[in-house]
Design an enzyme around this catalytic site. Structure first.
Site, PDB file in Angstrom:
ATOM      1  N   CYS A   2     -59.352 -75.480 -15.868  1.00  0.00           N
ATOM      2  CA  CYS A   2     -59.832 -76.194 -17.043  1.00  0.00           C
ATOM      3  C   CYS A   2     -61.361 -76.122 -17.069  1.00  0.00           C
ATOM      4  O   CYS A   2     -62.010 -75.800 -16.089  1.00  0.00           O
ATOM      5  CB  CYS A   2     -59.383 -77.631 -17.094  1.00  0.00           C
ATOM      6  N   ARG A  27     -62.521 -69.741 -15.891  1.00  0.00           N
ATOM      7  CA  ARG A  27     -61.829 -70.747 -15.092  1.00  0.00           C
ATOM      8  C   ARG A  27     -60.327 -70.761 -15.361  1.00  0.00           C
ATOM      9  O   ARG A  27     -59.561 -71.342 -14.596  1.00  0.00           O
ATOM     10  CB  ARG A  27     -62.410 -72.138 -15.372  1.00  0.00           C
ATOM     11  N   TRP A  76     -55.896 -75.943 -18.895  1.00  0.00           N
ATOM     12  CA  TRP A  76     -54.910 -75.242 -18.066  1.00  0.00           C
ATOM     13  C   TRP A  76     -53.709 -76.177 -17.956  1.00  0.00           C
ATOM     14  O   TRP A  76     -53.814 -77.267 -17.413  1.00  0.00           O
ATOM     15  CB  TRP A  76     -55.498 -74.949 -16.689  1.00  0.00           C
ATOM     16  N   ASN A 112     -60.354 -83.078 -16.784  1.00  0.00           N
ATOM     17  CA  ASN A 112     -59.919 -82.079 -15.810  1.00  0.00           C
ATOM     18  C   ASN A 112     -59.307 -82.807 -14.625  1.00  0.00           C
ATOM     19  O   ASN A 112     -59.826 -83.832 -14.194  1.00  0.00           O
ATOM     20  CB  ASN A 112     -61.107 -81.254 -15.288  1.00  0.00           C
ATOM     21  N   GLY A 113     -58.241 -82.246 -14.065  1.00  0.00           N
ATOM     22  CA  GLY A 113     -57.641 -82.843 -12.884  1.00  0.00           C
ATOM     23  C   GLY A 113     -56.195 -83.222 -13.130  1.00  0.00           C
ATOM     24  O   GLY A 113     -55.575 -82.803 -14.107  1.00  0.00           O
ATOM     25  N   GLU A 495     -56.886 -58.480   1.682  1.00  0.00           N
ATOM     26  CA  GLU A 495     -57.744 -58.631   0.509  1.00  0.00           C
ATOM     27  C   GLU A 495     -57.504 -57.512  -0.504  1.00  0.00           C
ATOM     28  O   GLU A 495     -57.473 -57.752  -1.712  1.00  0.00           O
ATOM     29  CB  GLU A 495     -59.220 -58.661   0.943  1.00  0.00           C
ATOM     30  N   LYS A 499     -56.342 -58.068  -4.400  1.00  0.00           N
ATOM     31  CA  LYS A 499     -57.117 -57.557  -5.531  1.00  0.00           C
ATOM     32  C   LYS A 499     -56.230 -56.767  -6.491  1.00  0.00           C
ATOM     33  O   LYS A 499     -56.361 -56.881  -7.701  1.00  0.00           O
ATOM     34  CB  LYS A 499     -58.258 -56.667  -5.035  1.00  0.00           C
ATOM     35  N   GLU A 502     -53.445 -59.279  -8.259  1.00  0.00           N
ATOM     36  CA  GLU A 502     -53.880 -60.366  -9.136  1.00  0.00           C
ATOM     37  C   GLU A 502     -54.428 -59.871 -10.466  1.00  0.00           C
ATOM     38  O   GLU A 502     -54.372 -60.611 -11.461  1.00  0.00           O
ATOM     39  CB  GLU A 502     -54.910 -61.262  -8.438  1.00  0.00           C
ATOM     40  N   HIS A 518     -40.029 -53.514  11.597  1.00  0.00           N
ATOM     41  CA  HIS A 518     -39.281 -54.761  11.768  1.00  0.00           C
ATOM     42  C   HIS A 518     -38.749 -55.277  10.426  1.00  0.00           C
ATOM     43  O   HIS A 518     -38.643 -56.481  10.217  1.00  0.00           O
ATOM     44  CB  HIS A 518     -40.152 -55.818  12.447  1.00  0.00           C
ATOM     45  N   LYS A 617     -60.387 -69.390 -11.792  1.00  0.00           N
ATOM     46  CA  LYS A 617     -61.424 -69.033 -10.837  1.00  0.00           C
ATOM     47  C   LYS A 617     -61.502 -70.041  -9.698  1.00  0.00           C
ATOM     48  O   LYS A 617     -61.536 -69.683  -8.529  1.00  0.00           O
ATOM     49  CB  LYS A 617     -62.776 -68.950 -11.557  1.00  0.00           C
TER      50      LYS A 617
END
Length: 622
Positions: A2, A27, A76, A112-113, A495, A499, A502, A518, A617
């Site tokens: 948000c 964000r 969001w 927000n939250g 990483e 990348k 996402e 395995h 973000k």
């Protein structure tokens, strides 16, 4: 997650609010809205589902809303589906404001939250005659403010303080009261918020880029504090309603740093900014050939007495911790555990009281990491934060802070912040090794000299990126990709895999190469792309053997190694080389081709590189 903005001053608010929201798109959000007041007139509320461009069109770029005081929000979805009705701002009146127009409500607000006890509060308010038009927890908290405002008739200070005591959860709250034109009231617990003052005008936002073009002087409002904002002034209060003094902090970032600067996407710009981010971070502590941690405020005696290190982080920052674990244990000879912050905060595990807890976060506001930091402090354990944002919650609350100097990072997929964090961890590892007498003076000087070569070698990789672009276009339609490596190479694979997945939405996984037999190798079929990272000499042949087992089952192999290992071209289908550097630090170079691969695959698929679906973000709620 948000974004919130607010403005009160002498200019028209709506264009400023829209500009601020555009700087916060990274964000993550699914709807947006504004509420603007013109003097004593009723607030005008406009909301739109989808991209901010829909709200811009609906308000004629803000020109359709007249007034010099207003608040804005990009939402969001948490409680309630993405919709115009659930979009913010919300109002205290008992009518649905799903469209637009003047609002005859006592309180209008954005948030927000997450309000954890919103169901309980909603039931209470319904008993007092309130009805609800949305599915959001935000509408509940706005109406709770209204309830206390009307019940006690003592004004905003009392109403907000009583609300803050009553709600559980996290919030950055912006409110406008009908009886107080020209004022914005804000409150905070855990969710980020900054307030800026310049030229008789006041700004509020959830992150620096939203107000950077207007002012560099900001206030950081602390947990369980609230404030009254008027043009050019900010007055802060504690839960008792007593006014408290605060000092401004100057933001050092350039406004241009939050712009694309001629690049098509922020992610590519930030990939290219990595040499500078690493150089600046290294130079902040490397002075005259030695590492000086006085700015971090960690002493040699403390370093000598630590018996254990816990690295606690989320996402890419956790991958930084995974790589740092290998480096710290190898050269500093100290036990290291790397913990996901979301697990660390809830696990009931014995913790060494003589440990150092290192928390890593770009924003300094990551909810789980902040909670883990607080848990460590409750247990009396020394904490050190590696963060990129001065004055952030984690930076303020940690015992010690190592600031990375990456500047503002806008793309959701981190690149330069990751590399700057890695550089910071390398410096800690080398200094710990020296102070704990695990390396010689000659080794110490050698490691520092190797660290200082990293930025130039990063630049060399960036100058030869066309081959990766060609390869990415060839494999843009892949369904499954596997990254394999051992030791530090495995950490790099984690990483690289993140990348790719996402921003390209391709299923990818990273495996320690020895684990392939395995179970994982059963997933290999004709044409499956397997990417091997092979920068560690002692582990090179073993990883090659694992890759060839995949090749014999139909996999297409890409190898990433250092210059000089040209024999790999006889064993894999496509090879990428990076310059040589000490093997402890080569991960900072090996990750760049993988960042570029993810970027170019996303571009080839026509996706939104900087704002991938469902991602934010900064994850500021659980």
């Amino acid at each position: 997650m948000c974004g919130i903005v607010g403005f009160t001053g002498n200019r028209q608010a709506a264009p400023i609010l829209l500009d601020g929201l555009s700087k916060l798109e990274y964000r993550g959000y699914d709807s947006a809205g504004l509420a603007v007041r013109d003097g004593e007139a009723l607030a005008q509320v406009v909301k739109a589902k989808g991209r901010l461009s829909n709200l811009i069109e609906k308000t004629d770029a803000g020109n359709a809303l007249k007034g010099t005081c207003g608040i804005g929000h990009t939402r969001w979805a948490t409680h309630g589906e993405p919709s115009q009705t659930n979009a913010h701002p919300h109002v205290s009146g008992n009518c649905s404001r799903s469209g637009s127009g003047a609002v005859e409500s006592e309180v209008v607000g954005v948030h927000n939250g997450i309000i954890e006890n919103y169901t309980e509060l909603k039931e209470k308010l319904m008993k007092h005659g309130y009805t609800f038009y949305s599915q959001t927890d935000t509408e509940v908290v706005i109406k709770l403010v209204d309830y206390y405002y009307k019940k006690y008739n003592l004004g905003p200070i009392d109403a907000i303080a009583k609300t803050m005591v009553r709600v559980r959860g996290s919030y950055a709250l912006e409110l406008m009261f009908r009886d107080y034109p020209g004022e914005i009231w804000v409150a905070r617990k855990d969710s980020p918020m900054i307030i800026g003052i310049a030229d008789g005008e006041t700004y509020v936002a959830s992150d620096v880029p939203a107000i950077l073009k207007y002012t560099r002087n900001v206030y950081y409002i602390d947990n369980l504090e609230f404030a009254k904002l008027t043009p050019g002034e900010a007055h802060f209060y504690n839960l008792d309603g007593d006014e408290i003094e605060k000092q401004t902090t100057e933001i050092k970032w350039d406004a241009e740093a939050a712009e694309k600067g001629g690049f098509e996407h922020f992610m590519m710009k930030e990939i290219h900014e990595q040499p500078k981010a690493v150089q600046d971070t290294l130079n902040s502590v490397i002075k005259n050939g030695t590492i000086d941690l006085s700015s971090v405020e960690i002493t040699e005696d403390e370093i000598k007495n630590f018996e254990q290190i816990y690295i606690v982080a989320c996402g890419s920052a956790w991958h930084v911790g995974m790589e740092a674990q290998y480096v710290l244990e190898n050269i500093a000879d100290i036990p290291v555990r790397v913990e996901l912050a979301s697990e660390f905060r809830y696990r009931k595990m014995p913790v060494n009281q003589k440990a150092l807890v290192i928390v890593v976060s770009q924003s300094g506001e990551t909810a789980d990491t902040l909670a883990a930091l607080r848990l460590a402090k409750e247990k009396g354990i020394t904490t050190l934060a590696v963060v990129n944002v001065v004055g952030s919650s984690i930076a303020r609350e940690a015992d010690k802070v190592f600031y990375t100097l990456a500047g503002p990072e806008i793309s959701v997929a981190t690149t330069k912040a990751y590399s700057a964090q890695l550089a910071a961890m390398y410096c800690l590892a080398v200094q710990f090794a020296k102070v704990r007498e695990k390396i010689t003076e000659e080794q110490y000087s050698y490691y520092i000299s190797e660290l200082l070569t990293i930025p130039e070698k990063m630049q060399k990789i960036l100058e030869d990126k066309e081959r990766i672009q060609w390869f990415a276009a060839k494999y843009a339609n892949a369904h499954d990709v596997f990254f394999v490596g051992r030791g530090i190479d495995y950490a790099v694979c984690l990483e690289g895999s993140l990348k790719l997945k996402e921003i390209s939405y391709i299923h990818s996984e990273a495996y320690a190469a020895g684990e392939l037999k395995h179970g994982t190798i059963s997933l290999i079929e004709q044409g499956t792309l397997v990417i091997g990272v092979l920068t560690q000499n002692e582990l090179y042949e073993k990883t090659i053997s694992n890759m060839l087992e995949c090749k014999s089952r139909g996999a297409y192999l890409m190898g990433l190694t250092t210059y000089g290992k040209y024999e790999i071209e006889d064993q894999v289908n496509f090879t990428v080389y990076v310059p040589k550097v000490d093997e402890h630090f080569v991960g900072s170079l090996a990750v760049i081709p993988l960042q570029l691969l993810g970027y170019y695959v996303s571009v080839a698929k026509g996706l939104d590189v900087d704002k991938p679906r469902n991602l934010a973000k900064s994850v500021t709620v659980e």
